[in-house]
Write a protein that holds these residues in place. Structure first.
Motif, mmCIF file in Angstrom:
data_model
loop_
_atom_site.group_PDB
_atom_site.id
_atom_site.type_symbol
_atom_site.label_atom_id
_atom_site.label_comp_id
_atom_site.label_asym_id
_atom_site.label_seq_id
_atom_site.Cartn_x
_atom_site.Cartn_y
_atom_site.Cartn_z
ATOM 1 N N ALA A 123 1.454 5.011 -1.651
ATOM 2 C CA ALA A 123 0.890 3.774 -1.110
ATOM 3 C C ALA A 123 -0.243 4.010 -0.122
ATOM 4 O O ALA A 123 -0.928 3.058 0.280
ATOM 5 C CB ALA A 123 1.983 2.957 -0.434
ATOM 6 N N LEU A 124 -0.458 5.267 0.293
ATOM 7 C CA LEU A 124 -1.472 5.540 1.323
ATOM 8 C C LEU A 124 -2.865 5.071 0.890
ATOM 9 O O LEU A 124 -3.614 4.485 1.679
ATOM 10 C CB LEU A 124 -1.501 7.042 1.646
ATOM 11 C CG LEU A 124 -0.468 7.523 2.670
ATOM 12 C CD1 LEU A 124 -0.513 9.037 2.798
ATOM 13 C CD2 LEU A 124 -0.740 6.877 4.033
ATOM 14 N N ALA A 125 -3.198 5.351 -0.373
ATOM 15 C CA ALA A 125 -4.566 5.041 -0.827
ATOM 16 C C ALA A 125 -4.763 3.552 -1.086
ATOM 17 O O ALA A 125 -5.766 2.963 -0.680
ATOM 18 C CB ALA A 125 -4.877 5.838 -2.094
ATOM 19 N N ARG A 126 -3.796 2.910 -1.708
ATOM 20 C CA ARG A 126 -4.025 1.540 -2.139
ATOM 21 C C ARG A 126 -3.480 0.473 -1.177
ATOM 22 O O ARG A 126 -3.938 -0.662 -1.184
ATOM 23 C CB ARG A 126 -3.406 1.329 -3.527
ATOM 24 C CG ARG A 126 -1.911 1.479 -3.583
ATOM 25 C CD ARG A 126 -1.390 1.159 -4.986
ATOM 26 N NE ARG A 126 0.063 1.188 -5.068
ATOM 27 C CZ ARG A 126 0.781 2.271 -5.290
ATOM 28 N NH1 ARG A 126 0.161 3.429 -5.462
ATOM 29 N NH2 ARG A 126 2.095 2.209 -5.361
ATOM 30 N N ASP A 127 -2.480 0.850 -0.336
ATOM 31 C CA ASP A 127 -1.886 -0.159 0.546
ATOM 32 C C ASP A 127 -1.390 0.505 1.834
ATOM 33 O O ASP A 127 -0.202 0.801 1.999
ATOM 34 C CB ASP A 127 -0.717 -0.855 -0.168
ATOM 35 C CG ASP A 127 -0.256 -2.112 0.569
ATOM 36 O OD1 ASP A 127 -0.752 -2.354 1.690
ATOM 37 O OD2 ASP A 127 0.611 -2.825 0.030
ATOM 38 N N PRO A 128 -2.299 0.740 2.798
ATOM 39 C CA PRO A 128 -1.906 1.425 4.051
ATOM 40 C C PRO A 128 -0.816 0.676 4.808
ATOM 41 O O PRO A 128 0.029 1.308 5.456
ATOM 42 C CB PRO A 128 -3.213 1.472 4.836
ATOM 43 C CG PRO A 128 -4.288 1.367 3.805
ATOM 44 C CD PRO A 128 -3.749 0.481 2.738
ATOM 45 N N ALA A 129 -0.818 -0.655 4.771
ATOM 46 C CA ALA A 129 0.208 -1.407 5.508
ATOM 47 C C ALA A 129 1.602 -1.130 4.935
ATOM 48 O O ALA A 129 2.578 -0.921 5.670
ATOM 49 C CB ALA A 129 -0.097 -2.906 5.439
ATOM 50 N N ALA A 130 1.692 -1.113 3.607
ATOM 51 C CA ALA A 130 2.981 -0.795 2.983
ATOM 52 C C ALA A 130 3.395 0.636 3.277
ATOM 53 O O ALA A 130 4.584 0.936 3.455
ATOM 54 C CB ALA A 130 2.902 -1.022 1.474
ATOM 55 N N ALA A 131 2.399 1.541 3.343
ATOM 56 C CA ALA A 131 2.709 2.938 3.671
ATOM 57 C C ALA A 131 3.290 3.047 5.073
ATOM 58 O O ALA A 131 4.234 3.809 5.321
ATOM 59 C CB ALA A 131 1.449 3.793 3.540
ATOM 60 N N GLU A 132 2.711 2.284 6.005
ATOM 61 C CA GLU A 132 3.231 2.324 7.379
ATOM 62 C C GLU A 132 4.664 1.801 7.437
ATOM 63 O O GLU A 132 5.528 2.359 8.128
ATOM 64 C CB GLU A 132 2.329 1.497 8.288
ATOM 65 C CG GLU A 132 2.747 1.562 9.753
ATOM 66 C CD GLU A 132 1.779 0.820 10.662
ATOM 67 O OE1 GLU A 132 2.096 0.694 11.844
ATOM 68 O OE2 GLU A 132 0.725 0.380 10.175
#
Length: 416
Positions: free
Chosen positions: A255-264
């Motif tokens: 998820a880091l590349a496409r959705d940083p908020a979800a990664a956090e």
């Protein structure tokens, strides 16, 4: 003044319990004394019949009959004090039995318990029952026929309430006599069994070796059970949480590349799962060897257990030195189990833990003022406690008459 009153009440309760214990011991001893008397009479009859040859056919019954009441007395005495090891089956042949020192000692016990023990048991039980009958006599004497209105041991006729009150005072005298004499009578009744039914030194040594082998096998079983418990704890708890951490970390990377908020958010969940896994791992480690033993020593660890007990518990632990780590861990877990049992089952209002070292032994005494009746048989929590202690060649004595108090006394070799 309040302290004096409390001390007097505690002393009176202790004395009352001693008297009730003495009555229970005497009545229980009366049962084995009756068996001993019947077997003793049979032994004498068979010996007389041997003079005419008939007894030789009956003599083969003697070894098992002699052993039976002796084993019952061993079991009875073991419930009320230091354990007396059972002897097992008697020798099958008469010649072997006559050469057996244990059988000869049991014969001497039969003679003593079947006579003196029977007299003490019968006399003590009669004294107690007569005291109760005479004390309550004024309540029911009028319903008796006139020719049966005078109770036993009373030398006057009862014709009115004054005579009945005299019977009451006579009953009080009998009760006072039992309070004074009962405990001594119970000890005297048990003395032949304590002296004659213990194994001889050479047999005791061989039985100790067999018992040691059994306790070693029990220790290995307990060790295997503990390993399975630890494995289940790690597999079902910590391992699952660590798997969840790895899954969350993998989701975070994707998820880091496409959705940083979800990664956090996934990282926060992974951190929570890792902290939960760490907490469970610490719990498992504390179950293996509590860190409090290393930090505060056994005295401090026992004080911590007492402070967390649901029943008010005082500690009096004076341990000038340290014992072996395994011994301290056993003492800690045994005390924890005992206090848990007190909290759950005893209905006690107070408990105490007393610890001392003497003669190379660590002694612990755990007592509560609950309802008593603790069962130390197979399948109970106390059986597990006994297995832990015997694995270290220790001893456990449980005294828990109905009505309380319950006292656990254990001794562990304080090896280094």
């Amino acid at each position: 003044m309040t302290l004096t009153r409390r001390t007097g009440r505690a002393s009176a309760l202790k004395r009352a319990r001693a008297v009730l214990d003495a009555l229970e011991h005497l009545v229980g001893g009366l049962g084995t004394a009756l068996l001993a008397f019947m077997v003793l009479a049979w032994v004498v009859l068979v010996a007389l019949l041997c003079a005419v040859g008939v007894g030789l056919l009956l003599a083969r019954t003697l070894p098992r009959l002699i052993r039976a009441p002796a084993e019952r007395e061993r079991a009875r005495l073991s419930r009320w004090g230091p354990e007396i090891i059972a002897m097992g089956p008697a020798p099958p042949q008469v010649r072997m039995a006559l050469a057996d020192p244990v059988i000869r000692r049991e014969l001497r016990w039969l003679a003593a318990h079947g006579t003196l023990g029977l007299a003490l048991g019968g006399g003590g039980a009669t004294l107690a029952m007569q005291a109760v009958q005479d004390v309550t006599y004024p309540l029911w004497w009028r319903v008796l026929p006139p020719e049966e209105s005078s109770p036993n041991f009373v030398f006057w006729s009862v014709r009115n309430d004054i005579d009945a009150l005299g019977v009451l005072f006579f009953g009080l005298l009998l009760g006072a006599a039992f309070v004074v004499l009962g405990p001594g009578m119970a000890r005297l009744q048990a003395w032949p069994g304590r002296r004659l039914l213990v194994p001889p030194p050479d047999i005791d040594l061989s039985m100790q070796v067999a018992r040691l082998s059994a306790t070693r096998a029990a220790a290995l079983d307990a060790h295997a059970t503990e390993l399975r418990r630890i494995e289940r704890s790690l597999h079902d708890g910590t391992q699952n949480r660590l798997v969840a951490v790895t899954v969350l970390i993998g989701a975070t990377r994707r998820a880091l590349a496409r959705d940083p908020a979800a990664a956090e958010a996934a990282l926060a969940q992974a951190q929570d799962a890792a902290e939960a896994a760490l907490a469970e791992l610490r719990t498992v480690v504390r179950g293996i060897l509590p860190p409090v033993l290393a930090d505060r020593g056994l005295a401090g660890a026992l004080a911590g257990l007492a402070a967390n007990c649901a029943v008010p518990c005082r500690t009096d632990v004076d341990l000038p030195g340290r014992c072996a780590v395994s011994v301290e861990a056993t003492a800690y877990f045994v005390t924890a189990e005992a206090l848990t049992n007190i909290s759950r089952h005893s209905r006690a209002t107070n408990a105490s833990v007393i610890g001392r070292t003497h003669g190379g032994l660590l002694s612990l005494r755990i007592e509560d003022d609950g309802v008593g009746g603790a069962d130390a048989g197979e399948g109970s929590g106390l059986a597990g406690i006994r297995s832990r202690i015997e694995a270290h060649d220790g001893t456990l004595t449980v005294t828990s008459p109905p009505g309380g108090p319950t006292v656990l006394e254990m001794e562990l070799p304080c090896g280094s």
